[in-house]
Write an enzyme that holds these catalytic residues in place. Structure first.
Site, PDB file in Angstrom:
ATOM      1  N   VAL A   1      11.051  -7.573   9.344  1.00 13.07           N
ATOM      2  CA  VAL A   1      12.323  -6.686   9.617  1.00 13.07           C
ATOM      3  C   VAL A   1      12.020  -5.949  10.893  1.00 13.07           C
ATOM      4  CG1 VAL A   1      13.724  -5.084   8.328  1.00 13.07           C
ATOM      5  CG2 VAL A   1      12.601  -6.958   7.118  1.00 13.07           C
TER       6      VAL A   1
ATOM      7  N   GLN B   1      -2.988 -11.995   8.415  1.00  8.20           N
ATOM      8  CA  GLN B   1      -3.177 -11.669   6.894  1.00  8.20           C
ATOM      9  C   GLN B   1      -2.537 -12.963   6.164  1.00  8.20           C
ATOM     10  OE1 GLN B   1      -2.937  -7.702   4.980  1.00  8.20           O
ATOM     11  NE2 GLN B   1      -0.751  -8.454   4.480  1.00  8.20           N
TER      12      GLN B   1
ATOM     13  N   HIS C   1       9.155  -3.689   3.353  1.00  8.47           N
ATOM     14  CA  HIS C   1       8.782  -4.073   2.055  1.00  8.47           C
ATOM     15  C   HIS C   1       9.861  -4.372   1.001  1.00  8.47           C
ATOM     16  CE1 HIS C   1       5.579  -1.063   3.237  1.00  8.47           C
ATOM     17  NE2 HIS C   1       4.787  -2.098   2.989  1.00  8.47           N
TER      18      HIS C   1
ATOM     19  N   ASP D   1      11.961  -0.621   5.003  1.00 10.35           N
ATOM     20  CA  ASP D   1      12.755  -2.074   4.731  1.00 10.35           C
ATOM     21  C   ASP D   1      12.194  -3.120   4.718  1.00 10.35           C
ATOM     22  OD1 ASP D   1      14.913  -0.316   4.310  1.00 10.35           O
ATOM     23  OD2 ASP D   1      15.835  -0.730   6.238  1.00 10.35           O
TER      24      ASP D   1
ATOM     25  N   MET E   1       9.353  -3.129  11.789  1.00 10.69           N
ATOM     26  CA  MET E   1       8.987  -1.829  10.809  1.00 10.69           C
ATOM     27  C   MET E   1       7.454  -1.926  10.290  1.00 10.69           C
ATOM     28  SD  MET E   1      12.555  -1.384   8.675  1.00 10.69           S
ATOM     29  CE  MET E   1      14.012  -1.234   9.495  1.00 10.69           C
TER      30      MET E   1
ATOM     31  N   MET F   1       0.866  -1.284   0.067  1.00 11.10           N
ATOM     32  CA  MET F   1       0.026  -0.198   0.136  1.00 11.10           C
ATOM     33  C   MET F   1       0.896   1.295  -0.125  1.00 11.10           C
ATOM     34  SD  MET F   1      -3.466  -0.684   2.034  1.00 11.10           S
ATOM     35  CE  MET F   1      -2.822  -0.860   3.750  1.00 11.10           C
TER      36      MET F   1
ATOM     37  N   GLY G   1       4.290 -10.270   4.449  1.00 13.49           N
ATOM     38  CA  GLY G   1       5.309 -10.266   5.583  1.00 13.49           C
ATOM     39  C   GLY G   1       4.627 -10.978   6.853  1.00 13.49           C
ATOM     40  N   GLU G   2       5.539 -11.778   7.512  1.00  9.86           N
ATOM     41  CA  GLU G   2       5.050 -12.581   8.508  1.00  9.86           C
ATOM     42  C   GLU G   2       4.617 -11.646   9.762  1.00  9.86           C
ATOM     43  OE1 GLU G   2       8.030 -15.126   9.751  1.00  9.86           O
ATOM     44  OE2 GLU G   2       7.357 -16.660   8.025  1.00  9.86           O
ATOM     45  N   LYS G   3       4.711 -10.173   9.712  1.00 10.45           N
ATOM     46  CA  LYS G   3       4.346  -9.282  10.698  1.00 10.45           C
ATOM     47  C   LYS G   3       2.758  -9.276  10.792  1.00 10.45           C
ATOM     48  CE  LYS G   3       4.470  -4.697  10.542  1.00 10.45           C
ATOM     49  NZ  LYS G   3       3.203  -4.320  10.902  1.00 10.45           N
TER      50      LYS G   3
HETATM   51  O1  PAF Z   1      -0.104  -5.634   3.897  1.00 17.29           O
HETATM   52  C1  PAF Z   1      -0.531  -4.903   3.133  1.00 17.29           C
HETATM   53  O2  PAF Z   1       0.186  -3.763   2.758  1.00 17.29           O
HETATM   54  C2  PAF Z   1      -1.916  -4.846   2.471  1.00 17.29           C
HETATM   55  O3  PAF Z   1      -3.034  -5.369   3.359  1.00 17.29           O
HETATM   56  C3  PAF Z   1      -1.911  -5.487   1.236  1.00 17.29           C
HETATM   57  C4  PAF Z   1      -1.675  -6.965   1.216  1.00 17.29           C
HETATM   58  C5  PAF Z   1      -1.121  -4.738   0.112  1.00 17.29           C
HETATM   59  C6  PAF Z   1      -3.656  -5.625   0.634  1.00 17.29           C
HETATM   60  O4  PAF Z   1      -3.783  -4.334   0.334  1.00 17.29           O
END
Ligand code: PAF
Length: 281
Positions: free
Chosen positions: A176, A153, A37, A35, A184, A30, A147-149
């Site tokens: 991270v 999700q 990402h 870091d 982060m 988003m 991410g596992e954070k």
């Molecule tokens: O983790 C995120 O940044 C969001 O939930 C995602 C997976 C990009 C979906 O909008």
């Protein structure tokens, strides 16, 4: 790095990769990158030939319009970071293309989306799976990195991918952290100095739980370890603490005999931070 504003542009670039026999990884974001990402990008780059990132602040996963408005954005900086990280293509679609007028299709994992953090943020995971399913269709990657954070999700996305038979491997990438242990997050920049310092209580409580688990403990005792550390920090308000079976997120109690996922959400001056750890006996 190609910057695509439309799905058609992105599809034609990905078709070129496919024509050349190349594999493709997707890193959905988003924006307002950090870091964490870039670790997703790095993970994709080690596994596939081409990495496609998406930047889309998904309205469907925000409960309150104010939260959506307050979400930080800096497209030029994001492009720079993605370019420097070696991303091949970034899709920045318009809301009207992701959610065409009068669309009526949603994607929801009916159990997993509505437990744990999903109870605190009704509709949030439905919004995530709805957009991720669409992004999967736009890009049609071989793998996608998350991410596992955001542990719930990650499990929700894995479940949706299995249930709908998307031919995509979902890769969970370890969290991270800043040098001092704070996970982060794009939200960290919104913390004041004192809250930023206080936020270290998240990783501290998870480290303590990890140590307790290694010595042998119960789920109830793990709850206490974490709750005691967080409630001792006056700037922290514990909003959620869940300890469930790693993977399927089912309820567990008594002695810790198999991997358990601890998920915590703690508020500091109106900013909700998440952290997570899988502990093993
Ligand atoms: O983790 C995120 O940044 C969001 O939930 C995602 C997976 C990009 C979906 O909008």
């Amino acid at each position: 790095m190609k910057i695509c504003r439309t799905i058609a542009e992105c599809r034609s670039i990905v078709a070129g990769y496919r024509f050349a026999g190349e594999t493709v990884g997707l890193v959905p974001t988003m924006g307002f990158l950090h870091d964490g990402h870039l670790a997703l990008v790095a993970c994709s780059e080690t596994r596939v030939d081409r990495t496609v990132a998406t930047i889309f602040v998904n309205p469907a996963q925000f409960g309150e319009a104010a939260d959506l408005e307050a979400y930080p954005r800096d497209e030029e900086r994001d492009f720079e970071m993605l370019r420097a990280a070696g991303v091949d293509c970034v899709l920045v679609p318009d809301v009207s293309e992701v959610y065409p007028a009068e669309d009526e299709t949603i994607v929801e994992t009916t159990r997993m989306a509505n437990i744990l953090h999903g109870q605190v943020r009704p509709g949030h995971f439905r919004g995530v799976t709805t957009v991720v399913a669409r992004l999967f269709n736009f890009v049609q990657p071989d793998i996608a990195c998350f991410g596992e954070k955001d542990y719930q999700q990650l499990q929700v996305v894995k479940k949706m991918t299995r249930d709908l038979a998307f031919p995509i491997e979902i890769i969970g990438v370890p969290t991270v952290r800043e040098d001092d242990g704070l996970a982060m997050s794009s939200r960290n920049v919104r913390l004041g100095t004192k809250d930023r310092q206080a936020a270290l209580v998240l990783s501290r409580s998870l480290n303590a739980a990890d140590q307790a688990a290694a010595k042998g403990t119960t789920i109830e005792a793990l709850h206490d370890v974490i709750k005691n550390i967080i409630t001792a920090e006056p700037r922290a308000t514990l909003r959620g603490l869940d300890i469930v079976a790693a993977g399927d997120l089912t309820e567990i109690s008594g002695a810790l005999t198999s991997p358990a996922a601890i998920m915590i959400s703690v508020e500091f001056g109106g900013i909700l931070l998440l952290d997570q750890r899988v502990v093993t006996p």
